[in-house]
Write an enzyme that holds these catalytic residues in place. Sequence first.
Site, PDB file in Angstrom:
ATOM      1  N   TYR A 123       0.850  -1.184   0.000  1.00  0.00           N
ATOM      2  CA  TYR A 123       0.000   0.000   0.000  1.00  0.00           C
ATOM      3  C   TYR A 123       0.890   1.239   0.000  1.00  0.00           C
ATOM      4  O   TYR A 123       1.925   1.245  -0.639  1.00  0.00           O
ATOM      5  CB  TYR A 123      -1.011  -0.042   1.163  1.00  0.00           C
TER       6      TYR A 123
ATOM      7  N   ARG B  73      -9.091  10.286  -8.531  1.00  0.00           N
ATOM      8  CA  ARG B  73      -8.220  11.003  -7.591  1.00  0.00           C
ATOM      9  C   ARG B  73      -7.447   9.984  -6.764  1.00  0.00           C
ATOM     10  O   ARG B  73      -7.752   9.740  -5.603  1.00  0.00           O
ATOM     11  CB  ARG B  73      -9.046  11.931  -6.700  1.00  0.00           C
TER      12      ARG B  73
ATOM     13  N   GLU C 255     -13.768   4.764  -2.694  1.00  0.00           N
ATOM     14  CA  GLU C 255     -12.339   5.023  -2.519  1.00  0.00           C
ATOM     15  C   GLU C 255     -11.783   5.853  -3.671  1.00  0.00           C
ATOM     16  O   GLU C 255     -11.955   5.513  -4.851  1.00  0.00           O
ATOM     17  CB  GLU C 255     -11.583   3.687  -2.439  1.00  0.00           C
ATOM     18  N   ASP C 256     -11.116   6.947  -3.347  1.00  0.00           N
ATOM     19  CA  ASP C 256     -10.367   7.770  -4.298  1.00  0.00           C
ATOM     20  C   ASP C 256     -11.221   8.277  -5.457  1.00  0.00           C
ATOM     21  O   ASP C 256     -10.788   8.306  -6.612  1.00  0.00           O
ATOM     22  CB  ASP C 256      -9.138   7.013  -4.812  1.00  0.00           C
TER      23      ASP C 256
ATOM     24  N   ASP D 160     -13.826   6.209   2.725  1.00  0.00           N
ATOM     25  CA  ASP D 160     -12.660   6.201   3.604  1.00  0.00           C
ATOM     26  C   ASP D 160     -11.884   7.503   3.534  1.00  0.00           C
ATOM     27  O   ASP D 160     -11.325   7.944   4.538  1.00  0.00           O
ATOM     28  CB  ASP D 160     -11.750   5.023   3.241  1.00  0.00           C
TER      29      ASP D 160
ATOM     30  N   ASN E 163      -0.053  11.672   1.049  1.00  0.00           N
ATOM     31  CA  ASN E 163       0.810  10.626   0.522  1.00  0.00           C
ATOM     32  C   ASN E 163       0.573  10.524  -0.980  1.00  0.00           C
ATOM     33  O   ASN E 163      -0.420  11.046  -1.484  1.00  0.00           O
ATOM     34  CB  ASN E 163       0.567   9.290   1.247  1.00  0.00           C
TER      35      ASN E 163
END
Length: 549
Positions: free
Chosen positions: A106, A158, A247-248, A270, A410
């Site tokens: 990850y 994203r 997610e994203d 998340d 990150n």
Amino acid sequence: MTQPQRMSAPTLPTYSPRGLALLRDPLLNKGTGFTEQERDALGLRGFLPAGVMSMQAQAERILVNLRSLPSDLEKYVALNALHDRNEALFFRVVCDNIDEIQPLIYTPTVGLACQKYGLIFQRPRGLFISANDRGRIAEILANWPYRAKLIVVTDGERILGLGDLGANGMGIPVGKLSLYSACAGIHPEECLPVMLDVGTNNEELLNDAYYIGLRQKRITGAAYDAFVDEFMTAARAAFPGVLIQFEDFANHAAFKLLHKYRDDACVFNDDIQGTAAVALAGLFSALRINGGKLRDQTVLFLGAGEAATGIADLVVSAMMAEGLSEAEALRRNWLTDSRGLVIKGRENLHGHKLRYAHEQAPIGDFLTAIKTLKPTAIIGVAAVGGAFTPEVLQTMAELNERPIVFALSNPTSKAECSAEAAYRYTKGRALFACGSPYDPVRLDGKTFVPRQGNNSYIFPGVGLGAIATGARLVTDEMFMAAAHTLANCVTGADLEQGSLYPALPRIREVSALIGAAVAGVAYQNGLAAGPAPNDLLGFVESKMYDARY
């Protein structure tokens, strides 16, 4: 007939493979770990070398080979290949070496892996559902051979702080679900990664000969909404009670999807809610060191998107729990974006920012905002590498005896500052958390051990609690309970060395405790299926998969 021993699982395939077919099934394959008796009974004689290896010996061999590889990306590829051929061994290696392996499967390595996904793609994992599949998504989901209880879905717009990576973003759901299994014991058979490939606006990818996704611009508007809605309807019909994690997704889609589905489906985002909980837990830990109360803090965010507003919303709720009114709590949380401080009256403010648009004269830069607002905490979630400059850190140290500095973006290239910079420019007084891993820092005779404010402390436990109880919804109260539980897992010894989060090797223990806290909320609020067990922690632990032959 003897079948290969399967890890405890609630669902099984409808077939019983033998011979080569068995060796090619990662959920059943043990490789050289098959016993002599199993080799005879399952038609494996001749396909394997004579030596029978224990799982421990197999894991040690994997680590020897892994550590000999020259780059993290090559290690990612090697681990991905192991995941594709022997899931039990993969998760055994991850669980027993979480400090070493998590950064490889990850963040930060997964970011580079997604950028290079077309080059390193070996074997499909999960489901790719493209905009061309409109009208037949239910049929595609029916192809999945297992009973999914957890879906992590992205549209790749994203990815981390890297932007639009299109179908290459599939590395994120795969990585997240690996952490669900390793950190919280969600069985791999229950996990389904999904890429909603609606195209990409990344010209570099559209011109990349090895790009694996649709070569078209992203669909938008009503067409996009209808496509996602078809997926949501089909997924809930195919897998009743499934937990779906968004997610994203980009800001414009993330908030809309969460608000659209959260009140009638078991979903969460998340990037908004998990990030909020892990950041709030870090604040609770920091306040144990400086002795302050959350209600007395002023928090300034670098960023005004999903992560920033998600954290701010949960911080506001926590401040209100300590006695502030909503207006008072809101006033203690400030956002900055690319145009400067978010203030009332500024033109073209998006809906999620309006709640934090306060009366204040315009301020165009972050350092001036710090000098004006005098925050006790700064939280970076804008993916602007190096934005916490020496001047920013020195100013925070001038204003606060123990400044709270969270550089949460990150991968590492997008971090607002390094751990070394945070400690050096505050003379070791910063209460620091990071979004990417950093080594311990030695300064003036003291060793500081920074730890990641990584969502992997939160989302696996939340998912575990929701799945174990059959929760109908995932609520903000569950994330608040998760934040308090995570903060309570931080020991005095952790705090003494500057660590605001527990050691990563404790992650399964932490996830079980968070799962129990989430389960408690589900039962208390009538969201769970069935009556509450007497021992919530024992109940949750009994649901956790352990990767062994």
